[in-house]
Design a protein around this motif. Structure first.
Motif, PDB file in Angstrom:
ATOM      1  N   ARG A  35      10.587   2.569 -13.072  1.00  0.00           N
ATOM      2  CA  ARG A  35       9.998   2.146 -14.349  1.00  0.00           C
ATOM      3  C   ARG A  35       9.246   3.304 -15.002  1.00  0.00           C
ATOM      4  N   VAL A  36       8.607   4.126 -14.190  1.00  0.00           N
ATOM      5  CA  VAL A  36       7.917   5.311 -14.711  1.00  0.00           C
ATOM      6  C   VAL A  36       8.942   6.313 -15.234  1.00  0.00           C
ATOM      7  N   GLU A  37      10.007   6.525 -14.478  1.00  0.00           N
ATOM      8  CA  GLU A  37      11.037   7.497 -14.868  1.00  0.00           C
ATOM      9  C   GLU A  37      11.737   7.101 -16.167  1.00  0.00           C
ATOM     10  N   GLU A  38      11.807   5.808 -16.465  1.00  0.00           N
ATOM     11  CA  GLU A  38      12.424   5.363 -17.720  1.00  0.00           C
ATOM     12  C   GLU A  38      11.668   5.899 -18.939  1.00  0.00           C
ATOM     13  N   LEU A  39      10.362   6.060 -18.811  1.00  0.00           N
ATOM     14  CA  LEU A  39       9.541   6.556 -19.915  1.00  0.00           C
ATOM     15  C   LEU A  39       9.469   8.075 -19.966  1.00  0.00           C
ATOM     16  N   ALA A  40       9.614   8.693 -18.832  1.00  0.00           N
ATOM     17  CA  ALA A  40       9.416  10.132 -18.727  1.00  0.00           C
ATOM     18  C   ALA A  40      10.691  10.892 -19.092  1.00  0.00           C
ATOM     19  N   PRO A  41      10.541  12.086 -19.660  1.00  0.00           N
ATOM     20  CA  PRO A  41      11.723  12.882 -19.986  1.00  0.00           C
ATOM     21  C   PRO A  41      12.422  13.390 -18.720  1.00  0.00           C
ATOM     22  N   VAL A  42      13.665  13.784 -18.877  1.00  0.00           N
ATOM     23  CA  VAL A  42      14.446  14.323 -17.765  1.00  0.00           C
ATOM     24  C   VAL A  42      13.733  15.555 -17.217  1.00  0.00           C
ATOM     25  N   GLY A  43      13.737  15.691 -15.898  1.00  0.00           N
ATOM     26  CA  GLY A  43      13.105  16.840 -15.269  1.00  0.00           C
ATOM     27  C   GLY A  43      11.657  16.606 -14.888  1.00  0.00           C
ATOM     28  N   THR A  44      11.148  15.410 -15.135  1.00  0.00           N
ATOM     29  CA  THR A  44       9.770  15.071 -14.799  1.00  0.00           C
ATOM     30  C   THR A  44       9.654  14.813 -13.304  1.00  0.00           C
ATOM     31  N   GLN A  45       8.559  15.261 -12.707  1.00  0.00           N
ATOM     32  CA  GLN A  45       8.294  14.988 -11.290  1.00  0.00           C
ATOM     33  C   GLN A  45       7.410  13.747 -11.185  1.00  0.00           C
ATOM     34  N   VAL A  46       7.868  12.763 -10.424  1.00  0.00           N
ATOM     35  CA  VAL A  46       7.094  11.547 -10.194  1.00  0.00           C
ATOM     36  C   VAL A  46       6.833  11.460  -8.695  1.00  0.00           C
ATOM     37  N   ARG A  47       5.552  11.445  -8.341  1.00  0.00           N
ATOM     38  CA  ARG A  47       5.176  11.349  -6.931  1.00  0.00           C
ATOM     39  C   ARG A  47       4.292  10.123  -6.754  1.00  0.00           C
ATOM     40  N   LEU A  48       4.572   9.369  -5.692  1.00  0.00           N
ATOM     41  CA  LEU A  48       3.804   8.167  -5.382  1.00  0.00           C
ATOM     42  C   LEU A  48       3.317   8.274  -3.944  1.00  0.00           C
ATOM     43  N   PHE A  49       2.003   8.166  -3.782  1.00  0.00           N
ATOM     44  CA  PHE A  49       1.393   8.216  -2.459  1.00  0.00           C
ATOM     45  C   PHE A  49       0.719   6.874  -2.194  1.00  0.00           C
ATOM     46  N   LEU A  50       1.112   6.248  -1.110  1.00  0.00           N
ATOM     47  CA  LEU A  50       0.529   4.975  -0.697  1.00  0.00           C
ATOM     48  C   LEU A  50      -0.282   5.224   0.562  1.00  0.00           C
ATOM     49  N   SER A  51      -1.468   4.631   0.646  1.00  0.00           N
ATOM     50  CA  SER A  51      -2.272   4.830   1.853  1.00  0.00           C
ATOM     51  C   SER A  51      -3.066   3.577   2.192  1.00  0.00           C
ATOM     52  N   HIS A  52      -3.488   3.535   3.434  1.00  0.00           N
ATOM     53  CA  HIS A  52      -4.280   2.429   3.958  1.00  0.00           C
ATOM     54  C   HIS A  52      -5.463   3.022   4.690  1.00  0.00           C
ATOM     55  N   ASP A  53      -6.679   2.602   4.322  1.00  0.00           N
ATOM     56  CA  ASP A  53      -7.852   3.174   4.978  1.00  0.00           C
ATOM     57  C   ASP A  53      -8.244   2.344   6.201  1.00  0.00           C
ATOM     58  N   ALA A  54      -9.277   2.782   6.878  1.00  0.00           N
ATOM     59  CA  ALA A  54      -9.713   2.114   8.106  1.00  0.00           C
ATOM     60  C   ALA A  54     -10.168   0.682   7.849  1.00  0.00           C
ATOM     61  N   GLY A  55     -10.661   0.426   6.632  1.00  0.00           N
ATOM     62  CA  GLY A  55     -11.005  -0.949   6.274  1.00  0.00           C
ATOM     63  C   GLY A  55      -9.720  -1.704   6.003  1.00  0.00           C
ATOM     64  N   HIS A  56      -9.748  -2.547   5.023  1.00  0.00           N
ATOM     65  CA  HIS A  56      -8.534  -3.293   4.705  1.00  0.00           C
ATOM     66  C   HIS A  56      -8.073  -3.009   3.290  1.00  0.00           C
ATOM     67  N   SER A  57      -8.277  -1.788   2.851  1.00  0.00           N
ATOM     68  CA  SER A  57      -7.963  -1.429   1.479  1.00  0.00           C
ATOM     69  C   SER A  57      -6.727  -0.528   1.418  1.00  0.00           C
ATOM     70  N   PHE A  58      -5.861  -0.838   0.481  1.00  0.00           N
ATOM     71  CA  PHE A  58      -4.682  -0.019   0.219  1.00  0.00           C
ATOM     72  C   PHE A  58      -4.906   0.725  -1.092  1.00  0.00           C
ATOM     73  N   SER A  59      -4.290   1.885  -1.212  1.00  0.00           N
ATOM     74  CA  SER A  59      -4.349   2.589  -2.493  1.00  0.00           C
ATOM     75  C   SER A  59      -2.960   3.090  -2.857  1.00  0.00           C
ATOM     76  N   ALA A  60      -2.729   3.150  -4.148  1.00  0.00           N
ATOM     77  CA  ALA A  60      -1.483   3.682  -4.697  1.00  0.00           C
ATOM     78  C   ALA A  60      -1.873   4.755  -5.699  1.00  0.00           C
ATOM     79  N   LEU A  61      -1.309   5.930  -5.533  1.00  0.00           N
ATOM     80  CA  LEU A  61      -1.614   7.054  -6.406  1.00  0.00           C
ATOM     81  C   LEU A  61      -0.318   7.602  -6.991  1.00  0.00           C
ATOM     82  N   PHE A  62      -0.206   7.562  -8.310  1.00  0.00           N
ATOM     83  CA  PHE A  62       0.918   8.170  -9.011  1.00  0.00           C
ATOM     84  C   PHE A  62       0.469   9.523  -9.540  1.00  0.00           C
TER      85      PHE A  62
END
Length: 120
Positions: A28-55
C-alpha cells in the motif's frame, strides 16, 4: 527499476500471517511512492507486552519515518502504515505546491518582461 522493500522482525518470530499483513502494508505504501523508492519496515517486541512498527521510506533523497507502538502488533502495523502514507502524500503535495509557485513566478516574470517590451 522497481521499489526496494525490506521487512524485519526483532524479538519475535515473523510468522506467515504477520508477514502477509506486513507485505500488504508495504504494498500500500509502494502504490503511493515513485518507482525506485526504498520501503523498510521494522517490527519489534519489547520485554513488556508492547509491539512497535517502524516504516522508513527513502524518497528522492529524503527519509520519511512513521512509528507506532501498541499492545496489538496488527494495530501498530496498520497505524504506522496509515501514518507513513499520509506523510508521503503531504510530501508530494508540498513538492507540487513548490513547483506551482515556481511556475507562477516564472509566468509573472515573463508577463512583466512582455509589458516592458510593449511600453518600451
Amino acid at each position: 527499476m522497481k521499489s526496494e522493500s525490506h521487512i524485519a522482525a526483532e524479538h519475535f518470530p515473523l510468522t506467515d500471517a504477520i508477514r502477509l499483513r506486513a507485505v500488504e502494508q508495504v504494498e500500500r505504501v509502494e502504490e503511493l511512492a515513485p518507482v525506485g523508492t526504498q520501503v523498510r519496515l521494522f517490527l519489534s517486541h519489547d520485554a513488556g507486552h508492547s509491539f512497535s512498527a517502524l516504516f522508513r521510506v527513502h524518497i528522492a533523497g529524503r527519509d520519511l519515518v512513521a512509528r507506532e507502538e501498541c499492545e496489538d502488533l496488527y494495530l501498530a502495523l496498520t497505524r504506522a502504515g496509515n501514518r507513513i502514507r499520509k506523510r508521503i502524500l503531504r510530501e508530494f503535495l508540498k513538492r507540487r505546491n513548490v513547483a506551482r509557485a515556481s511556475h507562477r513566478k516564472r509566468e509573472t516574470i515573463h508577463e512583466s518582461a512582455d509589458d516592458f517590451d510593449a511600453t518600451g
